[in-house]
Design a protein around this motif. Structure first.
Motif, mmCIF file in Angstrom:
data_model
loop_
_atom_site.group_PDB
_atom_site.id
_atom_site.type_symbol
_atom_site.label_atom_id
_atom_site.label_comp_id
_atom_site.label_asym_id
_atom_site.label_seq_id
_atom_site.Cartn_x
_atom_site.Cartn_y
_atom_site.Cartn_z
ATOM 1 N N GLU A 85 -22.785 92.158 44.329
ATOM 2 C CA GLU A 85 -23.487 90.913 44.032
ATOM 3 C C GLU A 85 -23.470 90.088 45.309
ATOM 4 O O GLU A 85 -22.432 89.918 45.939
ATOM 5 C CB GLU A 85 -22.803 90.159 42.901
ATOM 6 C CG GLU A 85 -23.545 88.916 42.484
ATOM 7 C CD GLU A 85 -22.962 88.265 41.236
ATOM 8 O OE1 GLU A 85 -23.287 87.089 40.993
ATOM 9 O OE2 GLU A 85 -22.178 88.922 40.516
ATOM 10 N N VAL A 86 -24.664 89.607 45.702
ATOM 11 C CA VAL A 86 -24.780 88.840 46.936
ATOM 12 C C VAL A 86 -25.513 87.535 46.644
ATOM 13 O O VAL A 86 -26.569 87.543 46.020
ATOM 14 C CB VAL A 86 -25.566 89.616 48.017
ATOM 15 C CG1 VAL A 86 -25.571 88.840 49.327
ATOM 16 C CG2 VAL A 86 -24.992 91.004 48.228
ATOM 17 N N ASP A 87 -24.931 86.439 47.095
ATOM 18 C CA ASP A 87 -25.583 85.130 47.036
ATOM 19 C C ASP A 87 -26.047 84.781 48.445
ATOM 20 O O ASP A 87 -25.279 84.899 49.404
ATOM 21 C CB ASP A 87 -24.616 84.044 46.552
ATOM 22 C CG ASP A 87 -24.156 84.265 45.123
ATOM 23 O OD1 ASP A 87 -24.951 84.788 44.310
ATOM 24 O OD2 ASP A 87 -23.001 83.913 44.814
ATOM 25 N N ASN A 93 -29.458 74.824 51.260
ATOM 26 C CA ASN A 93 -28.302 75.247 50.471
ATOM 27 C C ASN A 93 -28.686 75.687 49.056
ATOM 28 O O ASN A 93 -27.890 75.617 48.143
ATOM 29 C CB ASN A 93 -27.218 74.164 50.436
ATOM 30 C CG ASN A 93 -25.840 74.776 50.228
ATOM 31 O OD1 ASN A 93 -25.591 75.905 50.642
ATOM 32 N ND2 ASN A 93 -24.959 74.038 49.590
ATOM 33 N N GLN A 94 -29.934 76.145 48.881
ATOM 34 C CA GLN A 94 -30.384 76.687 47.604
ATOM 35 C C GLN A 94 -30.001 78.157 47.543
ATOM 36 O O GLN A 94 -30.148 78.887 48.529
ATOM 37 C CB GLN A 94 -31.896 76.522 47.458
ATOM 38 C CG GLN A 94 -32.331 75.066 47.417
ATOM 39 C CD GLN A 94 -33.836 74.929 47.532
ATOM 40 O OE1 GLN A 94 -34.483 75.658 48.290
ATOM 41 N NE2 GLN A 94 -34.391 73.979 46.813
ATOM 42 N N SER A 123 -34.106 81.199 44.503
ATOM 43 C CA SER A 123 -33.760 79.782 44.311
ATOM 44 C C SER A 123 -34.830 79.031 43.521
ATOM 45 O O SER A 123 -34.533 78.020 42.892
ATOM 46 C CB SER A 123 -33.533 79.101 45.661
ATOM 47 O OG SER A 123 -34.697 79.159 46.442
ATOM 48 N N ASP A 124 -36.078 79.529 43.494
ATOM 49 C CA ASP A 124 -37.130 78.861 42.720
ATOM 50 C C ASP A 124 -37.323 79.486 41.336
ATOM 51 O O ASP A 124 -38.345 79.308 40.703
ATOM 52 C CB ASP A 124 -38.452 78.846 43.494
ATOM 53 C CG ASP A 124 -39.079 80.226 43.604
ATOM 54 O OD1 ASP A 124 -38.451 81.229 43.211
ATOM 55 O OD2 ASP A 124 -40.216 80.309 44.106
ATOM 56 N N SER A 125 -36.339 80.265 40.858
ATOM 57 C CA SER A 125 -36.301 80.863 39.512
ATOM 58 C C SER A 125 -37.196 82.087 39.331
ATOM 59 O O SER A 125 -37.424 82.510 38.204
ATOM 60 C CB SER A 125 -36.641 79.832 38.435
ATOM 61 O OG SER A 125 -35.749 78.755 38.510
ATOM 62 N N THR A 126 -37.687 82.677 40.386
ATOM 63 C CA THR A 126 -38.387 83.949 40.277
ATOM 64 C C THR A 126 -37.342 85.023 40.014
ATOM 65 O O THR A 126 -36.295 85.050 40.665
ATOM 66 C CB THR A 126 -39.160 84.266 41.580
ATOM 67 O OG1 THR A 126 -40.167 83.266 41.772
ATOM 68 C CG2 THR A 126 -39.803 85.635 41.534
#
Length: 188
Positions: A85-87, A93-94, A123-126
């Motif tokens: 898992e990668v953030d 900072n989104q 970050s834009d919910s896609t």
């Protein structure tokens, strides 16, 4: 007697050659056992939690149950056999997140192969789901040749086979698809 001497000499030569062949076979088997040691990873780690920072700001955080490092090989790579898992954090900072059951990072080419229940949430919910996808770090490009589905931040849905996209998914090219698209008619 001369014939007997030649026969004995030939027997000795055959015996020596046979001994040498068996001796070489034993050495070959020993060398093969040593080679198997090179198939093992150079290093390995468990409970991995890596941070990538730039100028004190966190740019990425990778977590994985296990990492196998094969960077000592001719074609170096790092493997995440139990998933990862990668953030990723942008300049605002989104956070965008990638999750997969398996991953492999090829050091030389910068190509990352993610497999099994791959899910990317930007970050834009896609949200993109696929069984496998590739990420070219050098070109900042994501692509796949197999089935995927994506839900864009405007609610549009797309299912298809194969796509190419930039990392932000604002350039998305589907090779074949079915879906629901929303068109803003106010732009006419």
């Amino acid at each position: 007697m001369n014939n007997t001497y030649q026969h004995i000499l030939k027997s000795i030569v055959v015996l020596l050659l046979t001994t040498m062949l068996f001796s070489c076979q034993d050495r070959l088997n020993t060398v093969r056992k040593w080679e198997k040691g090179f198939e093992k990873p150079q290093t390995s780690g468990e409970g991995i939690n890596l941070f990538y920072t730039d100028s004190g700001a966190v740019k990425a955080n990778l977590r994985s149950p296990r990492l196998l490092d094969y960077t000592h090989k001719k074609f170096p790579y790092r493997e995440f056999p139990d998933g990862l898992e990668v953030d990723f954090f942008n300049e605002k900072n989104q956070k965008s997140t990638i999750v997969a059951d398996y991953g492999i990072v090829y050091s030389t080419t910068g190509l990352i192969d993610l497999q099994g229940n791959v899910k990317i949430t930007t970050s834009d919910s896609t949200v993109l789901n696929a069984d496998q996808l590739y990420w070219d770090q050098n070109e900042n490009w994501v692509f796949s040749d197999i089935n995927y589905n994506i839900k864009l931040n405007n609610g549009a849905l797309n299912k298809g086979e194969g796509f190419d996209a930039n990392e932000k998914f604002d350039k998305f090219i589907s090779r074949s698809n079915v879906g629901i698209q929303y068109i803003d008619e106010s732009e006419k």
